[in-house]
Design an enzyme around this catalytic site. Structure first.
Site, mmCIF file in Angstrom:
data_model
loop_
_atom_site.group_PDB
_atom_site.id
_atom_site.type_symbol
_atom_site.label_atom_id
_atom_site.label_comp_id
_atom_site.label_asym_id
_atom_site.label_seq_id
_atom_site.Cartn_x
_atom_site.Cartn_y
_atom_site.Cartn_z
ATOM 1 N N ARG A 51 0.856 -1.203 0.000
ATOM 2 C CA ARG A 51 0.000 0.000 0.000
ATOM 3 C C ARG A 51 0.881 1.239 0.000
ATOM 4 O O ARG A 51 0.634 2.214 -0.711
ATOM 5 C CB ARG A 51 -0.967 0.009 1.194
ATOM 6 C CG ARG A 51 -1.665 1.361 1.343
ATOM 7 C CD ARG A 51 -2.925 1.372 2.217
ATOM 8 N NE ARG A 51 -2.887 0.516 3.365
ATOM 9 C CZ ARG A 51 -2.147 0.751 4.471
ATOM 10 N NH1 ARG A 51 -1.385 1.822 4.555
ATOM 11 N NH2 ARG A 51 -2.173 -0.089 5.471
ATOM 12 N N TYR A 103 -16.548 15.562 -16.511
ATOM 13 C CA TYR A 103 -16.992 14.165 -16.427
ATOM 14 C C TYR A 103 -18.031 14.028 -15.304
ATOM 15 O O TYR A 103 -17.837 14.558 -14.202
ATOM 16 C CB TYR A 103 -15.776 13.267 -16.180
ATOM 17 C CG TYR A 103 -16.158 11.848 -15.854
ATOM 18 C CD1 TYR A 103 -16.978 11.112 -16.716
ATOM 19 C CD2 TYR A 103 -15.717 11.232 -14.694
ATOM 20 C CE1 TYR A 103 -17.348 9.819 -16.404
ATOM 21 C CE2 TYR A 103 -16.079 9.935 -14.381
ATOM 22 C CZ TYR A 103 -16.902 9.233 -15.247
ATOM 23 O OH TYR A 103 -17.271 7.953 -14.935
ATOM 24 N N ASP A 175 -7.233 18.392 -14.916
ATOM 25 C CA ASP A 175 -7.506 17.023 -15.360
ATOM 26 C C ASP A 175 -7.063 16.954 -16.818
ATOM 27 O O ASP A 175 -7.696 17.552 -17.698
ATOM 28 C CB ASP A 175 -9.007 16.731 -15.193
ATOM 29 C CG ASP A 175 -9.379 15.311 -15.611
ATOM 30 O OD1 ASP A 175 -8.640 14.704 -16.409
ATOM 31 O OD2 ASP A 175 -10.428 14.824 -15.146
ATOM 32 N N LYS A 200 -7.711 5.814 -19.610
ATOM 33 C CA LYS A 200 -7.998 6.273 -20.972
ATOM 34 C C LYS A 200 -6.741 6.198 -21.842
ATOM 35 O O LYS A 200 -6.241 5.125 -22.085
ATOM 36 C CB LYS A 200 -8.606 7.668 -20.887
ATOM 37 C CG LYS A 200 -9.740 7.790 -19.867
ATOM 38 C CD LYS A 200 -10.904 6.928 -20.245
ATOM 39 C CE LYS A 200 -12.092 6.892 -19.326
ATOM 40 N NZ LYS A 200 -11.961 7.026 -17.915
HETATM 41 O O1 P1T Z 1 -12.981 6.189 -14.524
HETATM 42 P P1 P1T Z 1 -11.847 6.732 -13.719
HETATM 43 O O2 P1T Z 1 -10.519 6.159 -14.061
HETATM 44 O O3 P1T Z 1 -12.129 6.749 -12.246
HETATM 45 O O4 P1T Z 1 -11.686 8.270 -14.160
HETATM 46 C C1 P1T Z 1 -12.668 9.242 -13.947
HETATM 47 C C2 P1T Z 1 -12.531 10.351 -14.972
HETATM 48 C C3 P1T Z 1 -11.923 11.534 -14.609
HETATM 49 N N1 P1T Z 1 -11.757 12.551 -15.499
HETATM 50 C C4 P1T Z 1 -12.170 12.434 -16.773
HETATM 51 C C5 P1T Z 1 -11.982 13.573 -17.710
HETATM 52 C C6 P1T Z 1 -12.791 11.262 -17.202
HETATM 53 O O5 P1T Z 1 -13.179 11.181 -18.481
HETATM 54 C C7 P1T Z 1 -12.989 10.187 -16.275
HETATM 55 C C8 P1T Z 1 -13.692 8.934 -16.677
HETATM 56 N N2 P1T Z 1 -14.506 9.072 -17.806
HETATM 57 C C9 P1T Z 1 -15.267 8.095 -18.372
HETATM 58 C C10 P1T Z 1 -15.407 6.853 -17.859
HETATM 59 C C11 P1T Z 1 -15.980 8.494 -19.604
HETATM 60 O O6 P1T Z 1 -16.459 7.630 -20.368
HETATM 61 O O7 P1T Z 1 -16.079 9.711 -19.852
#
Ligand code: P1T
Length: 385
Positions: A51, A103, A175, A200
């Site tokens: 961790r 998001y 972000d 992503k």
């Molecule tokens: O899904 P996660 O890894 O927890 O990330 C969240 C997140 C944060 N910021 C942006 C700009 C994002 O696009 C996302 C996650 N987005 C999707 C799952 C989507 O389909 O837009």
């Protein structure tokens, strides 16, 4: 040549990396272990418990720091877990100014998790930096920017927001999920924190969920490392490995995402059955000049509305697509289509979402790296059928 001096494409492969100490493995082994043997209490080789730190995660964290031109990288179990760590820097009564178009899950963690702990969130249209300035008061502790925004592809001027944040001594986080450091490097433009959903483009193959933070400042890094360890929302070694492997081809994938994105955006914009296309590469995009200045290209994310802005037409189009998969997420090698109002942005109330343009007829595309002629043919049959 020092690895600090490498250019971006070399950094994706070598930045912060060295052959493994045990056998010289070129890729770090997946150290699938929760704990590490000690010869005497405290007698270890830099790792005690996974961790707190794990060698595969550390290799990824070093790569993340390198590609974002930061000094410290932190990897988490998801993008939202990374955001969770940033908000935990704050105290009850502190205020955050955030993009109003972001998001849906980011909106949800702010409103549904942290608001009840006394943190106040203001959502404003940040394409006009004056709107951010108008919200600042003595309690403002963080400005949270997503650019380009998900899903409206609005572009926010990182340098201008940074000047504002510095003037008022406010922490500034970006972000960078949509752009990736291939297209823009927010820390170089004055941001304090860069955040990623590495699920992503960084991972790039739709096979892992992971989040990341990168900072330059040691004191800020130490506070975040404390939260990472104390709250424990870390990623595992296998997932760290997958993202590290993904990063090594980020630059070649992004180049193709951008080329295909441009061709698809131009096809849609000329199509008589399409009403509106959102993509920052168009000269009539409201902040095209800012995008041109702060991004090296315009990416492979596109949103559009079919003529008549009819919900049922939009649903028919996403159902008919064959090469584009209807699915949440983005940034993988394969092309995806989404319906934000019912999928990624369903957690934002309809009135709020429609204010920023996320109407029921909006379709979002993550343009992959297939042959672009095949992608265009698929869109054509889905739109014209
Ligand atoms: O899904 P996660 O890894 O927890 O990330 C969240 C997140 C944060 N910021 C942006 C700009 C994002 O696009 C996302 C996650 N987005 C999707 C799952 C989507 O389909 O837009």
């Amino acid at each position: 040549m020092s690895k600090k001096e490498l250019r971006f494409n070399s950094k994706t492969i070598h930045g912060g990396q060295s052959p493994d100490k045990a056998y010289g493995a070129v890729m770090p082994p997946i150290y699938q272990t929760s704990t590490f043997a000690q010869s005497t209490p405290g007698g270890h080789q830099g790792f005690e418990y996974s961790r707190s730190a794990n060698p595969t995660r550390t290799a990824l964290e070093n790569s993340l720091a390198s590609i974002e031109n930061g000094n410290y990288g932190l990897a988490f179990g998801s993008g939202l877990a990374a955001m969770d760590a940033v908000i935990k820097l704050l105290d009850p009564g502190d205020e955050v100014i955030s993009t109003n178009d972001l998001y849906g899950g980011s909106y949800r963690i702010f409103k549904k998790i942290f608001e009840k702990y006394g943190i106040v969130f203001h959502f404003v249209g940040m394409q006009d930096v004056g709107k951010i300035a108008a919200q600042i008061n003595k309690n403002t502790k963080l400005i949270w920017v997503e650019t380009p925004t998900n899903p409206m592809m609005n572009v926010i001027d990182i340098k201008a927001v940074s000047q504002l944040a510095k003037k008022h001594n406010i922490l500034f986080a970006v972000d960078n999920t949509f752009a990736t450091p291939y297209l823009q490097q927010p820390l170089d433009m004055g941001a304090d924190i860069v955040m990623h959903s590495a699920t992503k483009y960084l991972g790039g193959h739709s096979d892992v969920v992971l989040g990341a933070l990168v900072v330059k400042d040691k004191e800020l890094a130490d506070r975040l490392y404390f939260i990472q360890n104390a709250s424990g929302a870390v990623c595992g070694p296998m997932d760290s490995f997958l993202v590290l492997r993904g990063i090594k081809t980020l630059h070649v994938r992004m180049q193709r995402h951008c080329e295909n994105g441009k061709a698809v955006a131009e096809f849609l914009a000329k199509h008589p059955k399409i009403e509106k296309v959102y993509w920052p590469g168009f000269t009539d995009h409201p902040n095209h000049l800012v995008a041109k200045d702060q991004m090296s290209d315009f990416g492979g994310m596109i949103s559009f509305v079919p003529k008549g802005a009819d919900y049922h037409t939009a649903i028919k189009i996403v159902e008919r697509l064959q090469l584009f998969t209807l699915a949440e997420s983005l940034g993988g090698v394969e092309s995806l289509a989404g319906h934000p109002a019912s999928m990624t942005h369903a957690s934002i109330p309809k009135e709020e979402r429609e204010k920023s343009g996320v109407v029921d007829a909006l379709i979002r595309l993550s343009v992959g790296i297939e042959d672009v002629e095949d992608l265009i043919e698929d869109l054509r049959q889905a739109i014209e059928e």
